[in-house]
Design a protein around this motif. Sequence first.
Motif, PDB file in Angstrom:
ATOM      1  N   ALA A 131       0.826  -1.205   0.000  1.00  0.00           N
ATOM      2  CA  ALA A 131       0.000   0.000   0.000  1.00  0.00           C
ATOM      3  C   ALA A 131       0.864   1.261   0.000  1.00  0.00           C
ATOM      4  N   ILE A 132       1.936   1.246   0.782  1.00  0.00           N
ATOM      5  CA  ILE A 132       2.854   2.393   0.815  1.00  0.00           C
ATOM      6  C   ILE A 132       3.514   2.569  -0.552  1.00  0.00           C
ATOM      7  N   ALA A 133       3.947   1.487  -1.148  1.00  0.00           N
ATOM      8  CA  ALA A 133       4.597   1.549  -2.462  1.00  0.00           C
ATOM      9  C   ALA A 133       3.637   2.081  -3.525  1.00  0.00           C
ATOM     10  N   ILE A 134       2.380   1.696  -3.446  1.00  0.00           N
ATOM     11  CA  ILE A 134       1.380   2.183  -4.403  1.00  0.00           C
ATOM     12  C   ILE A 134       1.243   3.696  -4.290  1.00  0.00           C
ATOM     13  N   GLU A 135       1.200   4.198  -3.068  1.00  0.00           N
ATOM     14  CA  GLU A 135       1.096   5.643  -2.854  1.00  0.00           C
ATOM     15  C   GLU A 135       2.364   6.356  -3.329  1.00  0.00           C
ATOM     16  N   GLU A 136       3.536   5.757  -3.081  1.00  0.00           N
ATOM     17  CA  GLU A 136       4.795   6.355  -3.535  1.00  0.00           C
ATOM     18  C   GLU A 136       4.839   6.451  -5.052  1.00  0.00           C
ATOM     19  N   GLU A 137       4.427   5.380  -5.718  1.00  0.00           N
ATOM     20  CA  GLU A 137       4.435   5.367  -7.176  1.00  0.00           C
ATOM     21  C   GLU A 137       3.504   6.456  -7.722  1.00  0.00           C
ATOM     22  N   ALA A 138       2.307   6.558  -7.154  1.00  0.00           N
ATOM     23  CA  ALA A 138       1.352   7.561  -7.621  1.00  0.00           C
ATOM     24  C   ALA A 138       1.879   8.969  -7.357  1.00  0.00           C
ATOM     25  N   GLN A 139       2.438   9.185  -6.174  1.00  0.00           N
ATOM     26  CA  GLN A 139       2.971  10.504  -5.837  1.00  0.00           C
ATOM     27  C   GLN A 139       4.083  10.900  -6.818  1.00  0.00           C
ATOM     28  N   ALA A 140       4.989   9.993  -7.085  1.00  0.00           N
ATOM     29  CA  ALA A 140       6.092  10.292  -8.009  1.00  0.00           C
ATOM     30  C   ALA A 140       5.565  10.601  -9.408  1.00  0.00           C
ATOM     31  N   ARG A 141       4.569   9.853  -9.846  1.00  0.00           N
ATOM     32  CA  ARG A 141       4.010  10.089 -11.182  1.00  0.00           C
ATOM     33  C   ARG A 141       3.344  11.464 -11.239  1.00  0.00           C
ATOM     34  N   TYR A 142       2.565  11.810 -10.204  1.00  0.00           N
ATOM     35  CA  TYR A 142       1.927  13.131 -10.180  1.00  0.00           C
ATOM     36  C   TYR A 142       2.964  14.248 -10.148  1.00  0.00           C
ATOM     37  N   ASP A 143       4.044  14.063  -9.392  1.00  0.00           N
ATOM     38  CA  ASP A 143       5.109  15.065  -9.354  1.00  0.00           C
ATOM     39  C   ASP A 143       5.693  15.274 -10.754  1.00  0.00           C
ATOM     40  N   GLY A 144       5.921  14.184 -11.455  1.00  0.00           N
ATOM     41  CA  GLY A 144       6.439  14.283 -12.821  1.00  0.00           C
ATOM     42  C   GLY A 144       5.456  14.971 -13.755  1.00  0.00           C
ATOM     43  N   PHE A 145       4.175  14.666 -13.607  1.00  0.00           N
ATOM     44  CA  PHE A 145       3.156  15.290 -14.448  1.00  0.00           C
ATOM     45  C   PHE A 145       3.078  16.790 -14.186  1.00  0.00           C
ATOM     46  N   ALA A 146       3.233  17.188 -12.919  1.00  0.00           N
ATOM     47  CA  ALA A 146       3.195  18.617 -12.590  1.00  0.00           C
ATOM     48  C   ALA A 146       4.316  19.354 -13.322  1.00  0.00           C
ATOM     49  N   LYS A 147       5.469  18.721 -13.437  1.00  0.00           N
ATOM     50  CA  LYS A 147       6.591  19.346 -14.155  1.00  0.00           C
ATOM     51  C   LYS A 147       6.318  19.416 -15.650  1.00  0.00           C
ATOM     52  N   ILE A 148       5.733  18.357 -16.204  1.00  0.00           N
ATOM     53  CA  ILE A 148       5.457  18.321 -17.645  1.00  0.00           C
ATOM     54  C   ILE A 148       4.434  19.375 -18.036  1.00  0.00           C
ATOM     55  N   THR A 149       3.379  19.496 -17.230  1.00  0.00           N
ATOM     56  CA  THR A 149       2.304  20.421 -17.588  1.00  0.00           C
ATOM     57  C   THR A 149       2.639  21.857 -17.234  1.00  0.00           C
ATOM     58  N   GLY A 150       3.628  22.055 -16.383  1.00  0.00           N
ATOM     59  CA  GLY A 150       4.090  23.397 -16.055  1.00  0.00           C
ATOM     60  C   GLY A 150       3.043  24.228 -15.338  1.00  0.00           C
ATOM     61  N   GLY A 151       3.438  25.298 -14.736  1.00  0.00           N
ATOM     62  CA  GLY A 151       2.515  26.184 -14.040  1.00  0.00           C
ATOM     63  C   GLY A 151       2.283  27.442 -14.844  1.00  0.00           C
ATOM     64  N   ARG A 202       9.823  -5.269   2.194  1.00  0.00           N
ATOM     65  CA  ARG A 202      10.020  -6.350   1.222  1.00  0.00           C
ATOM     66  C   ARG A 202       9.342  -6.050  -0.109  1.00  0.00           C
ATOM     67  N   ILE A 203       8.470  -5.051  -0.125  1.00  0.00           N
ATOM     68  CA  ILE A 203       7.824  -4.619  -1.361  1.00  0.00           C
ATOM     69  C   ILE A 203       8.021  -3.112  -1.461  1.00  0.00           C
ATOM     70  N   THR A 204       8.505  -2.673  -2.616  1.00  0.00           N
ATOM     71  CA  THR A 204       8.730  -1.244  -2.850  1.00  0.00           C
ATOM     72  C   THR A 204       8.060  -0.846  -4.163  1.00  0.00           C
ATOM     73  N   ALA A 205       8.095   0.433  -4.465  1.00  0.00           N
ATOM     74  CA  ALA A 205       7.514   0.929  -5.711  1.00  0.00           C
ATOM     75  C   ALA A 205       8.171   0.294  -6.931  1.00  0.00           C
ATOM     76  N   ASP A 206       9.406  -0.192  -6.785  1.00  0.00           N
ATOM     77  CA  ASP A 206      10.078  -0.869  -7.901  1.00  0.00           C
ATOM     78  C   ASP A 206       9.423  -2.203  -8.245  1.00  0.00           C
ATOM     79  N   ASP A 207       8.610  -2.728  -7.322  1.00  0.00           N
ATOM     80  CA  ASP A 207       7.968  -4.024  -7.529  1.00  0.00           C
ATOM     81  C   ASP A 207       6.609  -3.919  -8.216  1.00  0.00           C
ATOM     82  N   LEU A 208       6.189  -2.723  -8.573  1.00  0.00           N
ATOM     83  CA  LEU A 208       4.881  -2.596  -9.203  1.00  0.00           C
ATOM     84  C   LEU A 208       4.923  -1.606 -10.341  1.00  0.00           C
ATOM     85  N   ASP A 209       3.827  -1.574 -11.071  1.00  0.00           N
ATOM     86  CA  ASP A 209       3.736  -0.669 -12.194  1.00  0.00           C
ATOM     87  C   ASP A 209       2.274  -0.301 -12.416  1.00  0.00           C
TER      88      ASP A 209
END
Length: 176
Positions: free
Chosen positions: A18-38, A76-83
């Motif tokens: 569950a923590i890894a899922i939230e980390e993955e989503a947070q990182a993706r949103y952070d990247g999207f914020a940079k792509i879409t710019g302010g 034992r499970i990290t964001a690297d283990d999911l997609d």
Amino acid sequence: MPAFDVRTLSLQDALDLAIAIEEEAQARYDGFAKITGGRYDGDASDMFRQMSSYESRHREDLATRRRHLFGDAPRRITADDLDDVEAPHRGSPRVFMSAREALEVALASEEKARDFFTDAVGQVEDREVRALFQDLVHEEEKHVRLVRERLDALPQGPGPDVEEDEADAPGSDPGN
């Protein structure tokens, strides 16, 4: 193929997932914020930054629960283990996307997470893991409602942004 089988997760592993899922989503949103710019207050970048902050808070709540139960035991499970369990699809953002479009991306992601945990509830055998996943289904349902409310508050239509193929057209001004 994921590095885990939800049917056999321990409570610690389920929290790590569950923590890894939230980390993955947070990182993706952070990247999207940079792509879409302010470009203006309330634009797609703002929406993605806000979604990132929601994911961060949910991750921290889960991490606090994990620390309380399992101390500093290694994960034992990290964001690297999911997609893409909850994270929005990598191809979703574009430079001139509107706030409405950004929230539609977020809504699809929250629904995807809810569906993942709903499916997982039916597969797990451990009572504590099942209860955790049921809690997570309810959390994701709250997130879906929150995003829908934010969508309902936005004006209909594409907003002030222009379509990507129009961005280079003479006279197009994405700030109008």
